[in-house]
Design a protein around this motif. Structure first.
Motif, PDB file in Angstrom:
ATOM      1  N   GLY A 226       0.827  -1.208   0.000  1.00  0.00           N
ATOM      2  CA  GLY A 226       0.000   0.000   0.000  1.00  0.00           C
ATOM      3  C   GLY A 226       0.858   1.253   0.000  1.00  0.00           C
ATOM      4  O   GLY A 226       0.580   2.216  -0.722  1.00  0.00           O
ATOM      5  N   ALA A 227       1.932   1.228   0.808  1.00  0.00           N
ATOM      6  CA  ALA A 227       2.843   2.377   0.833  1.00  0.00           C
ATOM      7  C   ALA A 227       3.543   2.543  -0.505  1.00  0.00           C
ATOM      8  O   ALA A 227       3.736   3.672  -0.997  1.00  0.00           O
ATOM      9  CB  ALA A 227       3.861   2.208   1.953  1.00  0.00           C
ATOM     10  N   LEU A 228       3.929   1.419  -1.104  1.00  0.00           N
ATOM     11  CA  LEU A 228       4.594   1.478  -2.409  1.00  0.00           C
ATOM     12  C   LEU A 228       3.661   2.074  -3.462  1.00  0.00           C
ATOM     13  O   LEU A 228       4.087   2.866  -4.315  1.00  0.00           O
ATOM     14  CB  LEU A 228       5.041   0.080  -2.828  1.00  0.00           C
ATOM     15  CG  LEU A 228       5.632  -0.053  -4.233  1.00  0.00           C
ATOM     16  CD1 LEU A 228       6.872   0.819  -4.381  1.00  0.00           C
ATOM     17  CD2 LEU A 228       5.977  -1.501  -4.534  1.00  0.00           C
ATOM     18  N   ALA A 229       2.375   1.710  -3.396  1.00  0.00           N
ATOM     19  CA  ALA A 229       1.411   2.255  -4.351  1.00  0.00           C
ATOM     20  C   ALA A 229       1.296   3.772  -4.209  1.00  0.00           C
ATOM     21  O   ALA A 229       1.265   4.505  -5.214  1.00  0.00           O
ATOM     22  CB  ALA A 229       0.052   1.593  -4.148  1.00  0.00           C
ATOM     23  N   ALA A 230       1.266   4.247  -2.973  1.00  0.00           N
ATOM     24  CA  ALA A 230       1.187   5.692  -2.746  1.00  0.00           C
ATOM     25  C   ALA A 230       2.444   6.392  -3.255  1.00  0.00           C
ATOM     26  O   ALA A 230       2.376   7.465  -3.862  1.00  0.00           O
ATOM     27  CB  ALA A 230       0.985   5.971  -1.255  1.00  0.00           C
ATOM     28  N   LYS A 231       3.587   5.777  -3.022  1.00  0.00           N
ATOM     29  CA  LYS A 231       4.844   6.366  -3.493  1.00  0.00           C
ATOM     30  C   LYS A 231       4.902   6.372  -5.019  1.00  0.00           C
ATOM     31  O   LYS A 231       5.422   7.324  -5.633  1.00  0.00           O
ATOM     32  CB  LYS A 231       6.034   5.603  -2.904  1.00  0.00           C
ATOM     33  CG  LYS A 231       6.146   5.695  -1.387  1.00  0.00           C
ATOM     34  CD  LYS A 231       7.335   4.914  -0.856  1.00  0.00           C
ATOM     35  CE  LYS A 231       7.261   4.754   0.646  1.00  0.00           C
ATOM     36  NZ  LYS A 231       7.227   6.040   1.374  1.00  0.00           N
ATOM     37  N   THR A 232       4.369   5.328  -5.630  1.00  0.00           N
ATOM     38  CA  THR A 232       4.353   5.279  -7.091  1.00  0.00           C
ATOM     39  C   THR A 232       3.551   6.446  -7.663  1.00  0.00           C
ATOM     40  O   THR A 232       3.986   7.117  -8.608  1.00  0.00           O
ATOM     41  CB  THR A 232       3.762   3.946  -7.573  1.00  0.00           C
ATOM     42  OG1 THR A 232       4.600   2.874  -7.126  1.00  0.00           O
ATOM     43  CG2 THR A 232       3.656   3.907  -9.086  1.00  0.00           C
ATOM     44  N   LEU A 233       2.391   6.715  -7.090  1.00  0.00           N
ATOM     45  CA  LEU A 233       1.580   7.836  -7.561  1.00  0.00           C
ATOM     46  C   LEU A 233       2.306   9.163  -7.367  1.00  0.00           C
ATOM     47  O   LEU A 233       2.286  10.028  -8.245  1.00  0.00           O
ATOM     48  CB  LEU A 233       0.239   7.853  -6.831  1.00  0.00           C
ATOM     49  CG  LEU A 233      -0.704   6.678  -7.131  1.00  0.00           C
ATOM     50  CD1 LEU A 233      -1.938   6.751  -6.236  1.00  0.00           C
ATOM     51  CD2 LEU A 233      -1.114   6.681  -8.600  1.00  0.00           C
ATOM     52  N   ILE A 289      10.116  11.404  -1.013  1.00  0.00           N
ATOM     53  CA  ILE A 289       8.921  10.604  -1.304  1.00  0.00           C
ATOM     54  C   ILE A 289       9.127   9.165  -0.852  1.00  0.00           C
ATOM     55  O   ILE A 289       8.247   8.544  -0.244  1.00  0.00           O
ATOM     56  CB  ILE A 289       8.581  10.666  -2.806  1.00  0.00           C
ATOM     57  CG1 ILE A 289       8.091  12.063  -3.183  1.00  0.00           C
ATOM     58  CG2 ILE A 289       7.545   9.611  -3.181  1.00  0.00           C
ATOM     59  CD1 ILE A 289       7.925  12.281  -4.673  1.00  0.00           C
ATOM     60  N   VAL A 290      10.304   8.614  -1.146  1.00  0.00           N
ATOM     61  CA  VAL A 290      10.594   7.231  -0.763  1.00  0.00           C
ATOM     62  C   VAL A 290      10.595   7.076   0.748  1.00  0.00           C
ATOM     63  O   VAL A 290      10.080   6.086   1.295  1.00  0.00           O
ATOM     64  CB  VAL A 290      11.943   6.782  -1.360  1.00  0.00           C
ATOM     65  CG1 VAL A 290      12.380   5.441  -0.786  1.00  0.00           C
ATOM     66  CG2 VAL A 290      11.844   6.696  -2.883  1.00  0.00           C
TER      67      VAL A 290
END
Length: 410
Positions: A226-233, A289-290
């Protein structure tokens, strides 16, 4: 076509004519070496394959009396460096990379083949045809004028496709004192060369979360995915076409089972930018962001960075373009300069203020794909255009002779 070029060359300065005729006569040998290189796997970090490619190139250069230095880069293969006239005038640097993006076994599955004027195979355009071209330009000067009398330097790197982590300092060292650089990345499909390129970050990052049973204890978990998805956006939102910045999260993986809240995730992001971009500030934004706690109790960090420097479309590159265009016109073809979103080691040499022209290799298209091809009818004329450009940069060479006439003076 080559016969007509040879006839035209005989109307030129005798040394120009000899160099052009030599290259024309060795078209078959160039194609033979190209096949050998393409049929040798040399993906980045494929040490044995890269060293085999280096061995073939070294053997060809040494056959013309050119002394070659092998530079071991543990874990990446070897680089090659050659200098035809050490201690002489400022040399022209011919540069290229031996690694490809293709895994071991690709050459056996898709060996070199020719259909008409188009040659296919892994790395045939990017950039094994350019390696062949540079090699034969050096051989032409060595055999026509003589080793020790030509201000020409060669560098073959082993890891450009992964941002040159091992060869970077060697490339910068090779560019020191150079009068100019020709980087033999493939010519554009329309025949143009490259006067400017984007820079890039290739970034790997990891996200940590908290594992929990997805059904029985969901609230106790913190999803790294979920965190990775937010960071991707957030990373994709940095794309700004007007300023030339693009971001692309190209690979992702994470989690362990479908019914477990993921406690780990991993991604790779490709970031491109122009020479006008404050690249350090852009990197700090990506890093924030990361690291941001995108989902409560998660955290992220960058685990690897590869960086390409941008190649500015500068007055120096335009000067190089003018020299190359004049040479090409003498051979009956014309080119223009283009800006490319792709990256290359030419950004490194340009960053040191060395006049640099990229995309001077034979014409090709569809690099990094199964459709990659090189127009092998351009092997000789593109080699001749660079050779004439070298002569234009060092006009004293035009009066040199194999039997000890005018020596090139510092």
């Amino acid at each position: 076509m080559f016969d007509s070029l040879a006839r035209t060359s005989r109307q030129r300065n005798p040394m120009q004519a000899e160099i052009l005729d030599w290259l024309s006569r060795h078209d078959g040998a160039m194609r033979q070496l190209l096949q050998q290189l393409v049929d040798t796997d040399s993906g980045s970090r494929h040490v044995a394959g890269i060293d085999r490619v280096a061995g073939l190139i070294r053997q060809s250069l040494e056959a013309s009396g050119i002394e070659v230095q092998t530079i071991p880069c543990p874990g990446y293969g070897s680089c090659l460096r050659a200098e035809l006239a050490p201690g002489g005038p400022a040399p022209v640097l011919l540069m290229g990379h031996m690694d490809t993006v293709f895994p071991a076994g690709t050459a056996a599955a898709r060996p070199y083949r020719v259909e008409g004027n188009l040659a296919y195979g892994p790395g045939v355009a990017d950039m094994k045809s350019g390696l062949v071209m540079n090699t034969f330009i050096a051989k032409a000067f060595a055999e026509v004028i003589g080793v020790g009398r030509v201000p020409l330097r060669l560098f073959y790197s082993c890891d450009e496709e992964i941002a040159s982590p091992a060869s970077r300092e060697w490339i910068l060292a090779a560019s020191e004192g150079a009068a100019a650089v020709f980087n033999a990345e493939p010519g554009r499909p329309n025949g143009n060369v490259v006067t400017g390129r984007k820079g890039a970050f290739f970034i790997d990052f990891e996200v940590s979360g908290v594992a929990a049973h997805a059904g029985g204890n969901h609230a106790a978990g913190a999803s790294a995915i979920g965190a990775l998805a937010a960071k991707t956006l957030a990373l994709h939102a940095l794309t700004d076409y007007d300023s030339g910045i693009t971001t692309n999260v190209g690979t992702v993986r994470g989690g362990s089972t479908v019914n477990t809240v993921a406690d780990s995730a991993f991604a790779q992001v490709d970031v491109r930018f122009t020479a006008d971009t404050d690249a350090d500030a852009l990197y700090r934004t990506i890093d924030s962001i990361v690291k941001e706690e995108s989902v409560r109790y998660t955290c992220g960090h960058i685990s690897h960075v590869g960086r390409f420097l941008a190649m500015a479309d500068s007055g120096a590159s335009q000067k190089m373009l003018d020299i190359y265009r004049s040479s090409a016109r003498q051979l009956g073809f014309d080119v223009k300069g283009e800006f490319s979103g792709g990256c290359a080691d030419s950004g490194l040499t340009a960053s040191r203020g060395v006049p640099t022209l990229c995309g001077t290799g034979p014409v090709g298209a569809h690099p990094h794909t199964v459709k990659e091809y090189c127009d092998i009818s351009t092997l000789v004329p593109r080699a001749q255009a660079v050779a004439l450009s070298v002569l234009a940069l060092h006009p004293a060479l035009a009066s040199a002779t194999r039997d000890g006439g005018l020596a090139v003076q510092p």
